[in-house]
Every structure is written in C-alpha cells, then in structure tokens.
Design an enzyme around this catalytic site. Structure first.
Site, PDB file in Angstrom:
ATOM      1  N   HIS A 208       0.848  -1.199   0.000  1.00  0.00           N
ATOM      2  CA  HIS A 208       0.000   0.000   0.000  1.00  0.00           C
ATOM      3  C   HIS A 208       0.877   1.240   0.000  1.00  0.00           C
ATOM      4  CE1 HIS A 208       1.203  -0.381   4.172  1.00  0.00           C
ATOM      5  NE2 HIS A 208       0.926   0.909   4.308  1.00  0.00           N
TER       6      HIS A 208
ATOM      7  N   ASP B 261       0.700   5.210   1.846  1.00  0.00           N
ATOM      8  CA  ASP B 261      -0.001   5.671   3.044  1.00  0.00           C
ATOM      9  C   ASP B 261      -1.128   6.656   2.764  1.00  0.00           C
ATOM     10  OD1 ASP B 261       1.341   4.042   4.791  1.00  0.00           O
ATOM     11  OD2 ASP B 261       2.977   5.469   5.100  1.00  0.00           O
TER      12      ASP B 261
ATOM     13  N   HIS C 186       4.784   0.145   0.027  1.00  0.00           N
ATOM     14  CA  HIS C 186       5.573  -0.586   1.016  1.00  0.00           C
ATOM     15  C   HIS C 186       4.719  -1.674   1.656  1.00  0.00           C
ATOM     16  CE1 HIS C 186       3.756   2.891   3.016  1.00  0.00           C
ATOM     17  NE2 HIS C 186       3.649   2.135   4.086  1.00  0.00           N
TER      18      HIS C 186
ATOM     19  N   ARG D 139       5.803   6.775  14.093  1.00  0.00           N
ATOM     20  CA  ARG D 139       5.547   7.177  12.714  1.00  0.00           C
ATOM     21  C   ARG D 139       4.985   8.593  12.639  1.00  0.00           C
ATOM     22  NH1 ARG D 139       1.315   4.859   8.228  1.00  0.00           N
ATOM     23  NH2 ARG D 139      -0.028   6.479   9.055  1.00  0.00           N
TER      24      ARG D 139
END
Ligand code: FE2
Length: 289
Positions: free
Chosen positions: A107, A109, A265, A280
C-alpha cells in the site's frame, strides 16, 4: 556494508541497498537541528532513491517532528490515535498477542484520503532480533515497465480508494481494534468514505509518472467491482514484482523516510510473538494528478 557510496553529495553520504530504490544516508545526526545545505541534500537523496534510511538515530517525538516539519505540515491519521503527549506521532506497537500487524499489505499511506500523505517517517524503537523487515517498491519503474497499450488503457482511469478494501469501505479502525493493540479514533465527519485517485499519477517535484495502485483501490470509477477486479489485480501484482523492490532490515534507532507519491511498502508480519514498536509521522501531501 550497504553498496557503494555516491560521491556527488558534499554533506552526506548515500549507499544504495538495491538496484531499484532505497539508500542508506550517513553523516547526519537527526537528533540535532540540520543546516539548509544538509536538508537540501537529504531532499535530493529522497527524490533520487525514493526511500532513504538513517541508522543509529537517537530520536524522541519532538526530534522526529522537528525533522518532519522541514517537509511540510504533519498529516494526522483519521482512524488511529496518536501518542497522548504528541498526537502527531503514531506509535505502531505490535505485541505478543496481536495476530495482525499494521501495514501488512502492499500500500501507499493514506491513499484513502483526498490528499494522501506525501511522505512517511518511521523510527524503530524496539524491533525483533530477526523479522519485521519492510519491503518497498518503485512505482516509477512499475509504470514504465507496462506496455504502451496498457499505459494508454489506464491513463485517465481513477481508482476508488477506501480505508480497508477487504471490508468494502469499512474503516480500518474497526478491523484493527480486534487484532492490534493500538487505540483507534472516530474519523473527522468530513472524511469521505471513498476517494478517487488517478491510476497513473505525476510526481509534483520530479514530473515523472508512476503507477498508483495500492491496496486501498477498491474498484475503478464508473465500473462495477466485478469489471474492475481483473485490471486491479493485474496492476497490483505487477506493482510488486521483485525487481522493483528493496527490503530494509531494521535495527533499534533506524529511521526510514519514504516518498508515498512514487512507492508502495509492505510491513512483513513474520515475528510472532515478538514485540515491535515504531514511531511514525506522516507529512501532508497534495491532491494526486
Ligand atoms: Fe504504511
């Protein structure tokens, strides 16, 4: 040893980790404020390598945010709760009892949002002795490897993107709540259920075209799910071919910074029952075109 150094940089050093994308950047301490010269070279390294990695970084949420803000505003996750003192930082924690991990499919983000994240920074606080690597894939190459006929066919088609494709538009929150020990939140009321994005997007900084077919693409605009499925499946499989990818082995203190506008990723879930804790930050992006 991570490849050969690229000698054109003056303030940093880069070593590629694979043929298609990914480089380790050294000579930088992200715990300290950075000069404009260093930031300019990091920006160039990101555009050239699509994903860059830094080792042994002594980060805190404040330091992570200071580094991230050089690239723009912070993008808050609509479904996942941030850290109590730092709502802009998401702690991705996979613990012993968690069956599913976060990001365990190919996917890019927040593709389900009208303005998906431009980039993501992920810092490793705790990683298993083995396992928990992340794969990245170069979507410029994925697009360029298509035939002229396929490029013509998909130009102008938009993918309809949702939070969780497998649930047909249900938010990820509901799915994650049962399988990952992370707190979820209600999305803002103006968050659309479906966001259309072009299957071929143009990078606003490099001008290059890339395939934009993450796992959030549920169906194609003006088509039924059944009609869309074969083309989505073909492009999705194609986008993950091994020759477009690299694989990063995390160590405590590693930081990855990737460009969501031209990569996908995949966080590999191969370490039960070990714990993996990452911090993150995502950076706000533009509307894809
Ligand atoms: Fe992700």
């Amino acid at each position: 040893m991570d490849g050969f150094p690229n000698t054109k940089y003056r303030t940093i050093e880069t070593r590629r980790i694979a043929g298609s994308l990914g480089a380790v950047v050294s000579g930088v301490n992200l715990a300290e404020p950075l000069t404009d010269d260093v930031l300019a070279e990091i920006r160039l390294a990101l555009l050239e390598n699509l994903v860059i990695f830094f080792r042994n970084q002594d980060m805190t949420p404040e330091r992570l945010l200071r580094f991230a803000r050089h690239w723009g505003d912070i993008h808050l996750h609509p479904y996942m709760a941030g850290m109590p003192d730092h709502p802009e930082v998401l702690e991705l924690a996979k613990k012993a009892g968690d069956k599913r991990n976060f990001g365990g499919d190919w996917h890019t983000d927040q593709m389900f949002a009208p303005r998906p994240a431009m980039g993501t920074m992920l810092w490793a606080k705790q990683v298993p002795d083995a396992g928990g690597d992340t794969l990245f894939s170069n979507q410029y190459l994925a697009y360029e490897a298509l035939s002229d006929g396929m490029k013509r066919l998909i130009s102008g088609i938009r993918g309809m993107c949702v939070g969780d494709r497998k649930k047909g538009g249900a938010t990820r929150a509901a799915v994650n709540a049962a399988t990952i020990s992370m707190k979820t939140i209600e999305p803002p009321p103006d968050m659309p259920k479906v966001s259309p994005h072009p299957l071929v997007r143009t990078h606003p900084e490099t001008g290059r075209k890339s395939l934009y077919i993450g796992g959030h693409v549920h169906y194609l605009e003006a088509m039924t799910e059944e009609e869309s499925a074969p083309l989505i499946q073909y492009l999705y499989q194609h986008s993950q071919r091994p020759e477009f990818t690299c694989r990063f082995r995390w160590e405590p203190g590693s930081l990855a910074f990737w460009d969501n506008r031209c990569t996908m990723h995949f966080a590999i879930n191969d370490y039960p029952p070990d714990t993996r804790v990452m911090h993150r930050v995502t950076i706000r992006g533009d509307e894809p075109f």
